[in-house]
Write a protein that holds these residues in place. Structure first.
Motif, PDB file in Angstrom:
ATOM      1  N   SER A 122      19.393  11.245  -7.244  1.00 41.87           N
ATOM      2  CA  SER A 122      18.206  11.058  -6.390  1.00 41.87           C
ATOM      3  C   SER A 122      18.054  12.213  -5.398  1.00 41.87           C
ATOM      4  O   SER A 122      16.984  12.443  -4.862  1.00 41.87           O
ATOM      5  N   PHE A 123      19.140  12.939  -5.132  1.00 35.09           N
ATOM      6  CA  PHE A 123      19.053  14.065  -4.200  1.00 35.09           C
ATOM      7  C   PHE A 123      18.399  15.287  -4.850  1.00 35.09           C
ATOM      8  O   PHE A 123      17.688  16.041  -4.204  1.00 35.09           O
ATOM      9  N   PRO A 126      14.017  15.435  -7.409  1.00 31.02           N
ATOM     10  CA  PRO A 126      12.691  15.911  -6.988  1.00 31.02           C
ATOM     11  C   PRO A 126      12.515  17.430  -7.147  1.00 31.02           C
ATOM     12  O   PRO A 126      11.410  17.909  -7.371  1.00 31.02           O
ATOM     13  N   ALA A 381      22.610   7.294  11.501  1.00 25.93           N
ATOM     14  CA  ALA A 381      22.546   6.498  10.263  1.00 25.93           C
ATOM     15  C   ALA A 381      21.508   5.381  10.400  1.00 25.93           C
ATOM     16  O   ALA A 381      20.729   5.130   9.485  1.00 25.93           O
ATOM     17  N   SER A 385      18.067   5.054   8.204  1.00 22.36           N
ATOM     18  CA  SER A 385      17.830   3.836   7.422  1.00 22.36           C
ATOM     19  C   SER A 385      16.490   3.223   7.791  1.00 22.36           C
ATOM     20  O   SER A 385      15.723   2.811   6.928  1.00 22.36           O
ATOM     21  N   ASN A 388      13.697   5.300   6.330  1.00 24.47           N
ATOM     22  CA  ASN A 388      13.603   5.145   4.877  1.00 24.47           C
ATOM     23  C   ASN A 388      13.085   3.770   4.468  1.00 24.47           C
ATOM     24  O   ASN A 388      12.464   3.620   3.429  1.00 24.47           O
ATOM     25  N   GLU A 389      13.355   2.773   5.310  1.00 21.70           N
ATOM     26  CA  GLU A 389      12.852   1.428   5.021  1.00 21.70           C
ATOM     27  C   GLU A 389      11.425   1.241   5.538  1.00 21.70           C
ATOM     28  O   GLU A 389      10.871   0.161   5.411  1.00 21.70           O
ATOM     29  N   GLY A 418       9.302  10.136  -0.314  1.00 22.61           N
ATOM     30  CA  GLY A 418      10.389   9.527   0.456  1.00 22.61           C
ATOM     31  C   GLY A 418      10.510  10.075   1.864  1.00 22.61           C
ATOM     32  O   GLY A 418      10.935   9.378   2.778  1.00 22.61           O
ATOM     33  N   SER A 419      10.177  11.357   2.070  1.00 19.41           N
ATOM     34  CA  SER A 419      10.289  11.963   3.405  1.00 19.41           C
ATOM     35  C   SER A 419       8.957  11.957   4.151  1.00 19.41           C
ATOM     36  O   SER A 419       8.823  12.632   5.164  1.00 19.41           O
TER      37      SER A 419
ATOM     38  N   GLY B  32      19.355  -1.591   9.332  1.00 22.68           N
ATOM     39  CA  GLY B  32      19.314  -0.575   8.276  1.00 22.68           C
ATOM     40  C   GLY B  32      20.174  -0.899   7.070  1.00 22.68           C
ATOM     41  O   GLY B  32      21.228  -1.509   7.189  1.00 22.68           O
ATOM     42  N   ASP B  33      19.678  -0.497   5.931  1.00 20.92           N
ATOM     43  CA  ASP B  33      20.376  -0.710   4.671  1.00 20.92           C
ATOM     44  C   ASP B  33      21.195   0.542   4.362  1.00 20.92           C
ATOM     45  O   ASP B  33      20.632   1.625   4.208  1.00 20.92           O
ATOM     46  N   PRO B  34      22.537   0.417   4.279  1.00 16.78           N
ATOM     47  CA  PRO B  34      23.356   1.618   4.067  1.00 16.78           C
ATOM     48  C   PRO B  34      23.041   2.360   2.772  1.00 16.78           C
ATOM     49  O   PRO B  34      23.341   3.534   2.650  1.00 16.78           O
ATOM     50  N   TYR B  36      20.380   3.485   1.734  1.00 18.52           N
ATOM     51  CA  TYR B  36      19.476   4.613   1.983  1.00 18.52           C
ATOM     52  C   TYR B  36      20.240   5.856   2.424  1.00 18.52           C
ATOM     53  O   TYR B  36      19.818   6.976   2.167  1.00 18.52           O
ATOM     54  N   MET B  37      21.361   5.631   3.106  1.00 18.96           N
ATOM     55  CA  MET B  37      22.175   6.766   3.545  1.00 18.96           C
ATOM     56  C   MET B  37      22.819   7.454   2.344  1.00 18.96           C
ATOM     57  O   MET B  37      22.997   8.653   2.322  1.00 18.96           O
ATOM     58  N   VAL B  38      23.169   6.650   1.369  1.00 19.34           N
ATOM     59  CA  VAL B  38      23.875   7.190   0.209  1.00 19.34           C
ATOM     60  C   VAL B  38      22.895   7.829  -0.774  1.00 19.34           C
ATOM     61  O   VAL B  38      23.166   8.869  -1.360  1.00 19.34           O
ATOM     62  N   ALA B  39      21.736   7.202  -0.929  1.00 17.83           N
ATOM     63  CA  ALA B  39      20.805   7.640  -1.972  1.00 17.83           C
ATOM     64  C   ALA B  39      19.941   8.825  -1.571  1.00 17.83           C
ATOM     65  O   ALA B  39      19.459   9.555  -2.428  1.00 17.83           O
ATOM     66  N   GLY B  40      19.720   9.020  -0.296  1.00 23.17           N
ATOM     67  CA  GLY B  40      18.826  10.105   0.117  1.00 23.17           C
ATOM     68  C   GLY B  40      17.388   9.634   0.227  1.00 23.17           C
ATOM     69  O   GLY B  40      17.052   8.505  -0.168  1.00 23.17           O
ATOM     70  N   ASP B  41      16.540  10.538   0.732  1.00 23.80           N
ATOM     71  CA  ASP B  41      15.163  10.166   1.070  1.00 23.80           C
ATOM     72  C   ASP B  41      14.289   9.889  -0.147  1.00 23.80           C
ATOM     73  O   ASP B  41      13.361   9.102  -0.095  1.00 23.80           O
ATOM     74  N   GLN B  42      14.549  10.596  -1.241  1.00 24.10           N
ATOM     75  CA  GLN B  42      13.606  10.569  -2.349  1.00 24.10           C
ATOM     76  C   GLN B  42      13.954   9.552  -3.437  1.00 24.10           C
ATOM     77  O   GLN B  42      13.344   9.563  -4.508  1.00 24.10           O
ATOM     78  N   ALA B  43      14.941   8.699  -3.177  1.00 22.05           N
ATOM     79  CA  ALA B  43      15.356   7.748  -4.205  1.00 22.05           C
ATOM     80  C   ALA B  43      14.257   6.724  -4.481  1.00 22.05           C
ATOM     81  O   ALA B  43      13.568   6.280  -3.573  1.00 22.05           O
ATOM     82  N   GLU B  47      16.380   3.271  -8.454  1.00 26.09           N
ATOM     83  CA  GLU B  47      17.640   3.965  -8.144  1.00 26.09           C
ATOM     84  C   GLU B  47      18.382   3.250  -7.014  1.00 26.09           C
ATOM     85  O   GLU B  47      19.607   3.127  -7.040  1.00 26.09           O
ATOM     86  N   VAL B  82      30.302   7.966   1.995  1.00 32.56           N
ATOM     87  CA  VAL B  82      29.937   9.327   2.393  1.00 32.56           C
ATOM     88  C   VAL B  82      30.715  10.376   1.611  1.00 32.56           C
ATOM     89  O   VAL B  82      30.131  11.266   0.997  1.00 32.56           O
ATOM     90  N   LYS B  84      32.949   9.764  -0.877  1.00 29.22           N
ATOM     91  CA  LYS B  84      33.246   9.304  -2.244  1.00 29.22           C
ATOM     92  C   LYS B  84      34.753   9.357  -2.522  1.00 29.22           C
ATOM     93  O   LYS B  84      35.187   9.504  -3.649  1.00 29.22           O
ATOM     94  N   ARG B 269      27.618   4.772   9.080  1.00 33.71           N
ATOM     95  CA  ARG B 269      27.438   3.481   8.395  1.00 33.71           C
ATOM     96  C   ARG B 269      28.218   3.468   7.080  1.00 33.71           C
ATOM     97  O   ARG B 269      27.724   3.007   6.054  1.00 33.71           O
TER      98      ARG B 269
END
Lengths: 498, 309
Positions: A122-123, A126, A381, A385, A388-389, A418-419, B32-34, B36-43, B47, B82, B84, B269
């Motif tokens: 996902s990173f 795009p 963080a 979040s 993004n939500e 997403g951004s 916040g849902d963690p 989103y931190m792992v997946a990035g902005d464009q997920a 995904e 973060v 892995k 997170r």
């Protein structure tokens, strides 16, 4: 006594010889190891595992991308030479002697593997959204095809998250082997939250690095980092706090480097929630922010006011764009026109101490036009979040990418991206973005971005605020590093003359 | 005694289960849902859902709790969102540094505080007493990060005797240990003093003196031994605290310990790291408490008799 003295002298001489023998040999006149003190942690050694800028610093040293951007932002050959066959076809030729840092050869099969892997992340997906075909010609030649003409495809390939990985190593050892690239340096040791070090790869296909070892040492406390620079424990101090600038600039053993940052701080407003769904409200707030005051309190005066919708240095930036001047009367008039003569109340989310100070200035300034701001300080963080939500009302946030204009505008202003923190959804804007991407004529494309910026400024989905100055302190002999406004500094050629 | 130790070890199980649940509950309350931190902005949503399943974030808090406990019982503390990396391995890399720092800080604190506390008690209301109390008040009042920076300025920058941060061998432990020890020594000095003052007035000491026992022996053998229980209690609590991590001192000295690991994980997170690190720290603290209880038995025969019963 004489015997004892002789014995002691002998032991001393022997120790000295052993010590000298134990010291690693140094390349001609350069310090063996350069230590960089940084407040930013490396969080992954997989280029496709995150978009965090601090991680990119590592990948510049350990990996290579097919192409690179020079200091003017022009695409130049990286690991491969390239040829644009037509608007949708690109040919890349790898050098015959390119190897990964374990000595295994780097072939086009690795390139194919890397991009196919990137399309699943996902990173990175795009950045490859227009990649439609990968054709391996032979071990050294590969052809990439795009689904539509893209003026920024090559630029995206230069992004460090698309560094070439070893298919053989990852297939055999799993994702952990993604830490190996074809770069000038190989990963030596990584202790998360403490330090990461790389050592020169002597089998590198190009010119070898001058410094044998580079260590990035995590030092979160500003004062400790500066003192470590002064005592010589580190050679480079990243993100020097403004209060320490005089101490560094007046010290003959140290050197101050100041780079204008291209990272844009902006106030985003959720365009889908009232009252921010009203364009006049957004414009009123744009007139009520004193951007220079924000720089004074947030960056000790070291920064630049930013009025553009894209980052400084990006293609298509319009220097003559309309500016929302600081004018409280205009702001009040616009609020009245919008139906909010007595103002309203909203939450402003942000993170970090600098932004806390700036948020207070914004709060005081908006209070003068009857708008009450409730400050909501969060850890990074939590803020990310929330954004993004899409649960935010307004927020202070930054856009860090300064490479491709399309990537910036598509990420920040395209419907559903997403951004897209303002949640702007405007078909005309989307069309302009799409059209500019495929326009081959440079002048026309520039004019299209000027129009896009003008339209966005009128719609005012966000309020661009400022950019800061990146302050770096180094020991006097440090040279060769490329300091960048994106803060993704290039340490491949860093060295300290002995 | 063995039965008592076994019982205490058994009691660890409900404590750990409770700790895990509290951590889960608190982390769940954080906004916040963690993922989103792992997946990035464009997920994409698909995904995000796939990642949620992969990271064990799907289901309600009870499902996730039982899943975690099950994995924990199989020795799996999870993988950091973060970095892995395996949480157990990451914690174990940091633990030796924390134990080094905690041990040296405690040694410094004991070496300074017990003599100082005894002197203060023996010479109550004298200049020595006042001086030791002022010193301990200073130690308690000085913020760790301020003292740390001050020590760095003097010993690293001005004198150049010691490194300013990081772990580069024994010399690099001295300043952080002194910083952590200052507060501990102050507390232990005050505890030693008050405990000794309680004991020093007891009849059996008067009897010992009247029998001709030397003053040094009266204080060191008869008084100190009987005053040790509160000192050991405070020592145990403080040692547990330091083992849990001295995040401030670790940040100032860039010390790669457990405290900084937990603080960084909370900021990012990184739920598996926070949970895993806190569970392992709880185990450690419980073991320290158990050791303290066993030491009680050796210091005071009356307590040993109770255990034996």
């Amino acid at each position: 006594m004489t015997v004892l003295r002789r014995l002691l002298t002998g032991v001393l001489c022997l120790s000295l010889i052993l010590f000298i023998a134990a010291v690693p040999s140094q390349a001609a006149g350069y310090k063996d190891s350069v230590i960089i003190g940084t407040p930013l942690d490396i969080t992954t050694t997989d280029p496709q595992g995150s978009n965090t800028d601090s991680n990119m610093i590592l990948f510049i040293m350990t990996h290579e991308t097919l192409v690179e951007l020079d200091s003017d932002g022009k695409v130049v050959p990286g690991l491969a030479k390239f040829e644009v066959i037509d608007g949708n076809t690109y040919k890349f030729t790898l050098p015959a002697n390119a190897t990964f840092t374990d000595g295994s050869p780097c072939t086009t099969s690795d390139v194919k593997f890397t991009f196919e892997r990137a399309q699943k992340s996902s990173f990175t997906s795009p950045k490859l959204s227009v990649l439609s075909g990968i054709e391996v010609v032979n071990d050294h030649e590969i052809i990439l095809k795009t689904s539509q003409p893209s003026q920024e495809f090559l630029m995206q390939l230069a992004h460090r998250s698309l560094s070439i990985l070893s298919e053989k190593a990852i297939t055999a050892k799993g994702d952990a082997a993604s830490n190996m690239g074809t770069g000038k340096y190989a990963l030596e040791k990584w202790t998360p939250g403490d330090a990461i070090s790389v050592v020169r790869y002597d089998g590198y296909h190009g010119e070898k690095a001058k410094t044998r070892r580079i260590e990035l040492k995590l030092m979160k406390e500003d004062s400790s980092r500066v003192i470590a620079l002064q005592t010589g424990e580190i050679d480079v101090c990243i993100n020097l706090p403004p209060v320490e600038i005089d101490n560094v600039s007046t010290d003959p053993d140290l050197k101050l480097v100041q780079v204008p940052s291209v990272i844009m701080l902006y106030l985003t407003m959720n365009n889908t929630k009232p009252p921010f769904d009203n364009q006049k409200v957004r414009q009123a707030l744009a007139h009520a922010v004193n951007k220079q005051d924000l720089i004074t309190v947030g960056y000790d005066g070291l920064g630049t006011v930013h009025n553009n919708m894209i980052n400084r240095g990006q293609f298509g930036l319009d220097p003559n764009l309309k500016v929302y001047d600081f004018n409280l009367d205009k702001a009040k008039a616009l609020l009245a026109e919008a139906g909010y003569p007595n103002g309203f109340t909203f939450d402003l989310a942000y993170n970090g101490s600098e932004r806390n100070l700036m948020a207070q200035v914004i709060q005081a300034s908006f209070a003068k036009i009857g708008v009450k701001v409730s400050l909501q300080e969060m850890e990074s963080a939590g803020l990310k979040s929330m954004l993004n939500e899409r649960k935010h009302v307004t927020a202070l946030y930054a856009w860090t990418d300064a490479d491709g204009t399309d990537f910036t505008v598509r990420s920040m202003y395209y419907t559903g991206s997403g951004s897209n923190r303002s949640l702007i959804a405007n078909k005309d804007i989307d069309k302009l973005i799409d059209d500019a991407l495929v326009e081959p004529d440079v002048a026309k494309r520039e004019a299209m971005y000027h129009k896009l910026e003008a339209d966005l400024t009128e719609i005012c989905p966000i309020i661009p605020l400022n950019t800061s100055i990146i302050n770096i302190g180094t020991r006097a002999g440090v040279d060769g590093a490329v300091w960048l406004g994106t803060a993704k500094h290039d340490y491949r050629e860093i060295h300290v003359a002995q | 005694m063995h039965r008592y130790i076994f019982k205490r070890l058994l009691m660890l199980i409900p404590v750990l289960l409770g700790v895990v649940f509290i951590i889960f509950f608190i982390m769940d309350l954080a906004p916040g849902d963690p993922v989103y931190m792992v997946a990035g902005d464009q997920a994409t949503e698909e995904e995000l859902d796939a990642l949620r399943e992969q990271l064990g974030l799907s289901g309600n808090i009870f499902t996730r709790y039982f899943r975690y406990v099950n994995n924990m019982l199989h020795g799996d503390f999870g993988t950091s969102f973060v970095t892995k990396r395996d949480v157990f391995k990451t914690y174990m890399e940091r633990l030796p540094n924390t134990i080094r720092l905690a041990s040296l800080a405690m040694i410094i604190a004991i070496v300074v505080s017990i003599p100082l506390g005894i002197i203060a008690a023996v010479h109550q209301n004298s200049l020595k007493d006042t001086a030791s109390m002022v010193l301990s008040l200073l130690g308690l009042s000085m913020p760790n990060f301020w003292l740390g920076l001050l020590l760095i300025l003097v010993f690293s920058l001005r004198l150049g005797w010691l490194p300013s941060g990081g772990y580069t061998g024994f010399r690099s432990i001295i300043l952080p240990a002194l910083t952590v020890a200052s507060g501990l020594a102050a507390l232990l000095t005050r505890t030693t003093r008050s405990s000794m003052l309680d004991v020093i007035r007891q009849d059996y000491l008067r009897t010992a003196r009247s029998k001709g026992v030397t003053e040094r022996k009266v204080i060191n053998k008869h008084a100190l031994c009987n005053a040790l229980i509160p000192i050991i209690t405070v020592f145990g609590i403080q040692f547990s605290n330091v083992l849990g991590g001295s995040a401030l001192a670790e940040t100032v000295f860039s010390w790669p310990g457990v405290g900084r690991l937990v603080v960084d994980a909370i900021n990012q997170r990184d739920i598996p790291t926070v949970t895993g690190a806190l569970v392992m720290t709880t185990m450690l603290v419980s073991i320290v408490n158990l050791v303290v209880d066993i030491v009680y038995a050796y210091v005071d025969p009356r307590i040993k008799a109770q255990y034996t019963k």
